[in-house]
Design a protein around this motif. Structure first.
Motif, mmCIF file in Angstrom:
data_model
loop_
_atom_site.group_PDB
_atom_site.id
_atom_site.type_symbol
_atom_site.label_atom_id
_atom_site.label_comp_id
_atom_site.label_asym_id
_atom_site.label_seq_id
_atom_site.Cartn_x
_atom_site.Cartn_y
_atom_site.Cartn_z
ATOM 1 N N MET A 312 0.871 -1.143 0.117
ATOM 2 C CA MET A 312 -0.057 0.011 0.205
ATOM 3 C C MET A 312 0.965 1.479 -0.018
ATOM 4 N N LEU A 313 1.906 1.427 0.728
ATOM 5 C CA LEU A 313 2.649 2.371 0.978
ATOM 6 C C LEU A 313 3.562 2.521 -0.556
ATOM 7 N N TYR A 314 3.924 1.517 -1.313
ATOM 8 C CA TYR A 314 4.727 1.799 -2.433
ATOM 9 C C TYR A 314 3.512 2.210 -3.406
ATOM 10 N N ALA A 315 2.351 1.769 -3.566
ATOM 11 C CA ALA A 315 1.507 2.156 -4.391
ATOM 12 C C ALA A 315 0.871 3.784 -4.197
ATOM 13 N N GLN A 316 0.951 4.040 -2.847
ATOM 14 C CA GLN A 316 0.735 5.501 -2.562
ATOM 15 C C GLN A 316 2.096 6.455 -3.004
ATOM 16 N N LEU A 317 3.275 5.990 -2.971
ATOM 17 C CA LEU A 317 4.272 6.512 -3.233
ATOM 18 C C LEU A 317 4.382 6.836 -4.879
ATOM 19 N N GLN A 318 4.029 5.660 -5.530
ATOM 20 C CA GLN A 318 3.897 5.781 -7.161
ATOM 21 C C GLN A 318 2.845 6.702 -7.416
ATOM 22 N N GLN A 319 1.645 6.961 -6.796
ATOM 23 C CA GLN A 319 0.878 7.888 -7.215
ATOM 24 C C GLN A 319 1.199 9.397 -6.908
ATOM 25 N N GLU A 320 1.879 9.431 -5.578
ATOM 26 C CA GLU A 320 2.316 10.630 -5.386
ATOM 27 C C GLU A 320 3.520 11.147 -6.396
ATOM 28 N N GLN A 388 5.684 15.529 1.135
ATOM 29 C CA GLN A 388 4.979 14.292 1.731
ATOM 30 C C GLN A 388 5.786 13.252 0.915
#
Length: 394
Positions: A312-320, A388
């Motif tokens: 989940m953290l990696y997906a969030q990082l990719q989106q940001e 962020q």
């Protein structure tokens, strides 16, 4: 005489520069970290919890018991007995629990790091807001000055009956609006100062010479992710939970071994006495049932939870990251176009030379002012999004 004058001037310059040094965001964040009341309180809570966990590995208190039996139908002397004993778990249990306590301490320290990160991210975003407000005020101060000059020119033209009252009133309204915008910004800047001072433990925070020299270019997603894996408190806390759960399995297995008791016993009756060593052990038949299985199940859960949260953290990082790159591209293109035009200054010169009427000038300049405001807003969004993205570097 000249030597004294030069020395005095140098001394004054040194005094002024000493109190007008630029403050970068890193220095201010370090100061906030040292003075923040919530962080100090949370560190005390963490320290107390560490000591509480450590106390769970102490030996039980020694036990002293005694008998004195003078009553009853007996011909011999009174019966006397006392015993002192110390019970303890099997020695390997203490070693296993000590390792578990150390891992729990790492877990608690990671939790503190997460709280620290949360507060410093808030402070960094507020410092970015403050810096952008200062830039806006600089721009609006210049616009206010220009609006005043335009109004004063319109007043002269009106006095010479070269423009009507409507044009004069429009110029006055534009000047009043700019004054109101500047006053609003001054209030917002003061409010932001107050909020940042509260984060700094209500200690004064030098913000007048804040510099925000943050490059917009950042590393690749892969590099950022590797940094997060090594530094981010959220991920470190997950790993600490997993390691502690694994050690707890080993701890529960060692608890299957019997508890021991050692002591000294004395018995005396009819002038005779007996004394010697006391020993005992508990037979672990019921108390440890299913505890190892429960610990193993918890360890499996922690392993799975670590994988899920990291994904989940990696997906969030990719989106940001994607959002940041898109915004950076548009910001660069927008900024390059506006900066090459320098249109607002040129329009003001043209108006001063009489090439534009007030209405024409105001309509044209408003377009470029909106564009400038949009660039400043995009800069703020970029800085906040970068904060962020790089939260693990705090």
């Amino acid at each position: 005489m000249n030597t004294y004058i030069v020395s005095a001037i140098c001394g004054c310059l040194f005094f002024v520069t000493g109190f007008s040094q630029d403050r970068n965001i890193g220095e201010l964040l370090n100061e906030i970290e040292q003075n923040n009341i919530e962080l100090k309180a949370y560190q005390s809570l963490i320290d107390g919890q560490k000591l509480q966990n450590k106390s769970g590995n102490n030996l039980p208190d020694p036990q002293l018991s005694g008998y004195y039996l003078p009553f009853g139908d007996h011909q011999t002397d009174d019966y006397t007995e006392f015993e002192i004993s110390q019970s303890f778990e099997f020695p390997s249990v203490y070693a296993a629990r000590n390792k578990w306590n150390n891992l729990k301490a790492e877990q608690l320290q990671a939790a503190y790091g997460e709280k620290r990160q949360e507060i410093l991210l808030k402070a960094k975003k507020w410092l970015i807001d403050f810096f952008i407000l200062q830039k806006r005020k600089t721009i609006e101060d210049e616009r206010k000055k220009q609006s005043q000059e335009v109004y004063e020119q319109m007043q002269e033209l009106f006095n010479r009956e070269q423009v009507g009252i409507l044009d004069l009133n429009k110029a006055k309204v534009a000047w009043i609006q700019e004054q109101f915008v500047v006053e609003q910004l001054e209030a917002e800047i003061q409010n932001q100062k107050t909020a940042l001072q509260a984060l700094n433990g209500n200690q004064p925070l030098g913000l007048d010479n804040l510099q925000l020299n943050i490059p917009f270019q950042i590393q690749t997603v892969a590099d950022l992710w590797n940094e997060k894996l090594a530094k981010d408190p959220k991920i470190l806390e997950l790993k600490a939970y997993e390691a502690a759960a694994q050690q707890n399995v080993k701890l529960e297995k060692t608890k299957i071994l019997p508890d021991l008791s050692l002591g000294y016993n004395y018995q005396g009756v009819n002038g005779n006495n007996y004394s010697g060593v006391y020993g005992g052990l508990t037979i672990p038949l019921w108390n440890s049932k299913n505890k190892v299985k429960a610990a193993e199940a918890n360890y499996k859960y922690q392993q799975s939870n670590t994988q899920v949260v990291q994904q989940m953290l990696y997906a969030q990082l990719q989106q940001e990251y994607n959002q940041y790159q898109l915004l950076l591209e548009k910001y660069t293109e927008y900024q390059d176009t506006i900066e090459t035009l320098n249109s607002e200054e040129l329009l003001f010169k043209a108006y001063s030379l009489g090439e534009y009427s007030f209405l024409e000038y105001y309509m044209e300049v408003q377009f470029y002012r909106d564009a400038t405001d949009r660039i400043l807003q995009m800069e703020k969004q970029l800085q906040l999004l970068q904060a962020q993205l790089l939260i693990h570097q705090l």
